[in-house]
Design an enzyme around this catalytic site. Structure first.
Site, PDB file in Angstrom:
ATOM      1  N   ASN A  54      52.537 127.689 -16.939  1.00  0.00           N
ATOM      2  CA  ASN A  54      51.418 127.057 -16.238  1.00  0.00           C
ATOM      3  C   ASN A  54      50.467 128.122 -15.718  1.00  0.00           C
ATOM      4  OD1 ASN A  54      51.616 124.282 -16.231  1.00  0.00           O
ATOM      5  ND2 ASN A  54      52.995 124.207 -14.465  1.00  0.00           N
ATOM      6  N   LYS A 101      43.206 123.035 -19.466  1.00  0.00           N
ATOM      7  CA  LYS A 101      44.461 122.667 -18.793  1.00  0.00           C
ATOM      8  C   LYS A 101      44.437 123.184 -17.353  1.00  0.00           C
ATOM      9  CE  LYS A 101      49.421 122.283 -19.308  1.00  0.00           C
ATOM     10  NZ  LYS A 101      49.873 122.683 -18.001  1.00  0.00           N
ATOM     11  N   GLU A 136      52.465 127.880  -7.706  1.00  0.00           N
ATOM     12  CA  GLU A 136      51.693 128.652  -8.689  1.00  0.00           C
ATOM     13  C   GLU A 136      50.192 128.601  -8.386  1.00  0.00           C
ATOM     14  OE1 GLU A 136      54.116 128.729 -12.722  1.00  0.00           O
ATOM     15  OE2 GLU A 136      53.675 126.676 -12.136  1.00  0.00           O
TER      16      GLU A 136
HETATM   17  O1  KPL Z   1      50.765 119.934 -15.443  1.00  0.00           O
HETATM   18  C1  KPL Z   1      50.933 119.213 -14.494  1.00  0.00           C
HETATM   19  C2  KPL Z   1      51.801 119.747 -13.402  1.00  0.00           C
HETATM   20  O2  KPL Z   1      52.423 118.981 -12.673  1.00  0.00           O
HETATM   21  O3  KPL Z   1      51.872 120.993 -13.300  1.00  0.00           O
HETATM   22  C3  KPL Z   1      50.264 117.860 -14.394  1.00  0.00           C
HETATM   23  C4  KPL Z   1      49.262 117.726 -15.522  1.00  0.00           C
HETATM   24  C5  KPL Z   1      49.532 117.713 -13.069  1.00  0.00           C
HETATM   25  C6  KPL Z   1      51.241 116.746 -14.586  1.00  0.00           C
HETATM   26  O4  KPL Z   1      52.125 116.587 -13.530  1.00  0.00           O
END
Ligand code: KPL
Length: 323
Positions: free
Chosen positions: A108, A205, A288
């Protein structure tokens, strides 16, 4: 039943660093497809048995575990740690890594690769993003709730984020490595594609994460509940407008309205989710946010753009998990 193929030595070997929800899922899928897969851990450990549930299908696998300090690089290294742990986690292995072992970063946020690239510009780093829905039922069980889509690509040469990918004159070679990975992942049952605009895809994203995650942490609510909260929606709109400004400064096409529409659509599609940031806050783990709204702010500062709403949420959410 997910059919378990016996390990096929001609298939590329993967080492997986970070076997939480996403890393565990990838390790299990690759192992089920017959790839030799090893889990890398900070401390020496005996083999680890992980289980995958996907609807009625079940798969279990006993993974060899190697301590990072003892690991010799294999064909591919998949890094699925939390963005903030990347540097420290890789440190014991880094001196032995060469361009012979491409690193795939499936994480992420953005910016975790910056220090890595600065330190080792000779390495091949392929960023990937996924919307696969997976959670840990317990320490050993990964449940695949949705297949989503996974994208991987070579970052474009001259990529102007801090830290530069060392594609030199080899962008096509790197892109073909990304295609190779996507093909391996598809063969292992993932919905995966190689794309030539991974930087744009990552930013989109990132924008969604910046617009949803801190708000769910602030209101301690599921993603879908943001849509019934007028104050949250007003902030979401402002966050999107700010991120769009920074994206345009980065040379990407984006409007606040389009990002806001996408963020609301994702909040609706993932209405029942506890966002990863809220999960971290509830568990008392560092979030994060530095790699989401914090990354946007760093790029905003670079371009001389003010992002007061992102800055306020960065401070507020960071304070939530400070010791
Ligand atoms: O990627 C996500 C996260 O929780 O980190 C989302 C898109 C908000 C989905 O829960």
């Amino acid at each position: 039943m997910i059919s378990a193929l016996s390990p096929r030595t001609h298939l590329p070997a993967w080492q997986v660093l970070g076997s939480g929800a996403v890393g565990g899922l990838w390790a299990l899928r690759l192992a089920a497809a017959g790839h030799p897969v090893t889990l890398l851990r900070r401390h020496p450990a005996t083999a680890v048995s992980l289980h995958l549930e996907d609807g009625n299908a079940r798969f279990s696998h006993l993974f060899p575990v190697i301590a990072l300090a003892d690991a010799e690089p294999s064909d591919w290294l998949l890094v699925c740690t939390k963005a903030g742990d990347t540097q420290a986690a890789l440190a014991p292995l880094l001196p032995r890594l060469t361009a012979q072992t491409p690193l795939v970063l499936l994480q992420n946020g953005m910016g975790a690769d910056t220090a890595l690239i600065a330190q080792r510009p000779d390495l091949i780093i392929l960023p990937a993003i996924t919307t696969a829905g997976v959670y840990c039922r317990d320490a050993d069980t990964r449940v695949q709730a949705g297949h989503g889509r996974t994208l991987i690509g070579a970052p474009s040469p001259g990529h102007h984020a801090p830290g530069h990918y060392s594609l030199g004159h080899q962008p096509l070679a790197h892109q073909s490595l990304a295609e190779n990975v996507a093909a391996q992942w598809r063969a292992a049952g993932m919905t995966a594609d190689a794309v030539t605009d991974i930087n744009t895809q990552r930013w989109h994203k990132l924008a969604i994460n910046c617009a949803i995650n801190p708000l769910t942490a602030r209101w301690r609510c599921r993603n879908g509940e943001l849509l019934d909260n007028a104050d949250a929606l007003a902030l979401m709109q402002q966050l999107c407008a700010e991120v769009a400004m920074v994206m345009r400064a980065e040379g990407l096409a984006a409007t606040g309205d389009a990002l806001f529409a996408q963020a609301r659509a994702v909040a609706a599609q993932t209405a029942a989710n506890t966002s990863s940031m809220l999960a971290d806050v509830l568990a008392g783990r560092p979030t994060e946010i530095a790699f989401m709204n914090g990354y946007v702010l760093a790029r905003a500062q670079h371009h001389g753009i003010a992002c007061p709403v992102n800055a306020a949420l960065l401070a507020e959410i960071t304070a939530l998990t400070q010791p």
